[in-house]
Design an enzyme around this catalytic site. Sequence first.
Site, short mmCIF file in Angstrom:
data_model
loop_
_atom_site.label_atom_id
_atom_site.label_comp_id
_atom_site.label_asym_id
_atom_site.label_seq_id
_atom_site.Cartn_x
_atom_site.Cartn_y
_atom_site.Cartn_z
N ALA A 66 0.97 -1.10 -0.05
CA ALA A 66 0.14 -0.14 0.15
C ALA A 66 0.89 1.43 -0.02
CB ALA A 66 -0.98 -0.04 1.31
N GLY A 109 0.88 -5.31 0.56
CA GLY A 109 -0.33 -5.49 -0.38
C GLY A 109 0.24 -6.06 -1.74
N GLU A 112 0.08 -9.64 -1.28
CA GLU A 112 -1.16 -10.14 -1.28
C GLU A 112 -1.74 -9.87 -2.65
OE1 GLU A 112 -2.13 -7.37 1.76
OE2 GLU A 112 -2.94 -8.64 2.95
N GLU A 132 4.00 -5.47 7.19
CA GLU A 132 3.21 -4.65 7.90
C GLU A 132 3.51 -4.26 9.39
OE1 GLU A 132 2.04 -6.74 5.56
OE2 GLU A 132 0.67 -5.97 4.39
N1 CO8 Z 1 4.58 3.45 -0.11
C1 CO8 Z 1 4.97 4.53 -0.65
N2 CO8 Z 1 6.11 4.94 -0.99
C2 CO8 Z 1 7.02 3.69 -1.27
C3 CO8 Z 1 6.77 2.65 -0.74
C4 CO8 Z 1 5.37 2.18 -0.27
N3 CO8 Z 1 4.85 1.16 0.26
N4 CO8 Z 1 7.67 1.80 -0.93
C5 CO8 Z 1 8.84 2.67 -1.35
N5 CO8 Z 1 8.21 3.90 -1.39
C6 CO8 Z 1 9.23 4.87 -1.77
C7 CO8 Z 1 10.03 5.36 -0.91
O1 CO8 Z 1 9.53 6.27 0.35
C8 CO8 Z 1 11.17 6.03 -1.71
O2 CO8 Z 1 10.71 7.32 -1.78
P1 CO8 Z 1 11.87 8.59 -2.14
O3 CO8 Z 1 12.40 8.20 -3.46
O4 CO8 Z 1 10.85 9.76 -2.40
O5 CO8 Z 1 12.61 8.56 -0.92
C9 CO8 Z 1 11.09 5.14 -3.08
O6 CO8 Z 1 9.95 4.48 -3.11
C10 CO8 Z 1 12.19 4.32 -3.19
O7 CO8 Z 1 12.30 3.48 -1.78
P2 CO8 Z 1 13.57 3.03 -1.27
O8 CO8 Z 1 14.63 4.30 -1.21
O9 CO8 Z 1 13.14 2.75 0.21
O10 CO8 Z 1 14.03 1.77 -2.11
P3 CO8 Z 1 14.70 0.54 -1.90
O11 CO8 Z 1 14.85 -0.04 -3.41
O12 CO8 Z 1 16.03 0.80 -1.16
O13 CO8 Z 1 13.69 -0.26 -0.70
C11 CO8 Z 1 11.72 -1.31 -0.36
C12 CO8 Z 1 12.67 -0.82 -1.35
C13 CO8 Z 1 12.30 -2.38 0.47
C14 CO8 Z 1 10.47 -1.80 -1.07
C15 CO8 Z 1 11.47 -0.10 0.59
O14 CO8 Z 1 10.94 1.00 0.07
C16 CO8 Z 1 10.30 -0.62 1.55
O15 CO8 Z 1 10.49 -1.17 2.73
N6 CO8 Z 1 9.09 -0.04 1.24
C17 CO8 Z 1 7.96 -0.43 2.29
C18 CO8 Z 1 7.40 -1.72 2.12
C19 CO8 Z 1 6.44 -2.10 3.37
O16 CO8 Z 1 6.30 -1.80 4.39
N7 CO8 Z 1 5.18 -2.41 2.57
C20 CO8 Z 1 4.12 -2.72 3.24
C21 CO8 Z 1 3.02 -1.42 3.29
S1 CO8 Z 1 1.48 -1.59 4.12
C22 CO8 Z 1 0.60 -2.61 3.10
O17 CO8 Z 1 0.81 -3.04 2.10
C23 CO8 Z 1 -0.72 -2.85 3.71
C24 CO8 Z 1 -1.54 -3.63 2.84
C25 CO8 Z 1 -3.15 -3.24 3.17
C26 CO8 Z 1 -3.99 -3.62 2.23
C27 CO8 Z 1 -3.48 -3.64 0.52
C28 CO8 Z 1 -3.89 -2.22 0.35
C29 CO8 Z 1 -3.13 -2.05 -1.03
#
Ligand code: CO8
Length: 258
Positions: A66, A109, A112, A132
């Site tokens: 998400a 997500g 999922e 999450e």
């Molecule tokens: N949401 C918003 N922005 C994101 C997300 C995300 N999930 N993931 C990455 N980004 C953004 C980062 O903030 C970053 O932005 P900026 O360039 O402005 O700083 C950009 O993408 C690149 O990210 P990273 O620099 O962190 O890139 P890396 O390649 O080093 O890392 C990762 C990639 C491992 C994916 C890391 O970004 C990360 O851990 N992301 C979050 C993952 C996460 O926690 N996901 C779960 C989210 S909660 C969820 O999914 C709930 C589901 C509920 C139901 C489904 C609804 C759709």
Amino acid sequence: MEELIITCETLDNGVSVITLNRPKVRNALNAELRAQMAERFIQLNNDPKTKAIVLTGGNKVFAAGADINDFLTTKTVDVYLRHSERYWDAITDCRKPIIAAVNGYALGGGCELAMHADIIVAGKSAKFGQPEIKIGLMPGAGGTQRLFRLLGKHKAMKLILTGDMISADQADQMGLVSEVVDDEATIKRAIEIAEQLASYSPIALTQIKEVANLGVDMPLPAALALERKAFQILFDTEDQKEGAKAFLEKRDANYKGQ
Ligand code: CO8
């Protein structure tokens, strides 16, 4: 021109490819993307030219979950009023086979979403997880339930409670993905499988999908009866007669979906 956050291409051979395209945020699934993706699935479900669907995030990332930007100020009632289930239902209700081509991260997500597919082809460096818990949340689109049913309690709970990622090979060993290929080959391989399915009887494919997905949550005798009925129904289709005839005549079948 503004870049599309989702693209959809229908190839010549009955395969349509949906590609998520928000690379700057690792294909984070914001409300707009989910709405557009649902629209695409509904449209392809009704498109007679599409026999199988490939869902991908491209070569680098599948989806990082998400969009966390939405989570800072969102309140319960906002989340409720979105009725996000309708977006997921558009995928679950799709009668056509769905093959996910997963490169890079499939998290939260995104994991999922991959689990909504019938077949998952993963690139070697794909990573799966439900992180999450690390942001004070929990899975909300089937993660606790589908992973539990797919992997069993102890593998699923470890993933969900720790939020740690697993590699494509680990996901393969656990049964979370169908096959692992080189990163460059993921989308190609998913399309190849989709083409194979597109050459089969669409009615038979749909019946398999329906029976398998409904039956798995039913008591076994009821599920077996459901399977038997669907099997019997197929004998009334032209495709079934064509399949048997083509086999006996040693030629390729020409299925019409009737
Ligand atoms: N949401 C918003 N922005 C994101 C997300 C995300 N999930 N993931 C990455 N980004 C953004 C980062 O903030 C970053 O932005 P900026 O360039 O402005 O700083 C950009 O993408 C690149 O990210 P990273 O620099 O962190 O890139 P890396 O390649 O080093 O890392 C990762 C990639 C491992 C994916 C890391 O970004 C990360 O851990 N992301 C979050 C993952 C996460 O926690 N996901 C779960 C989210 S909660 C969820 O999914 C709930 C589901 C509920 C139901 C489904 C609804 C759709």
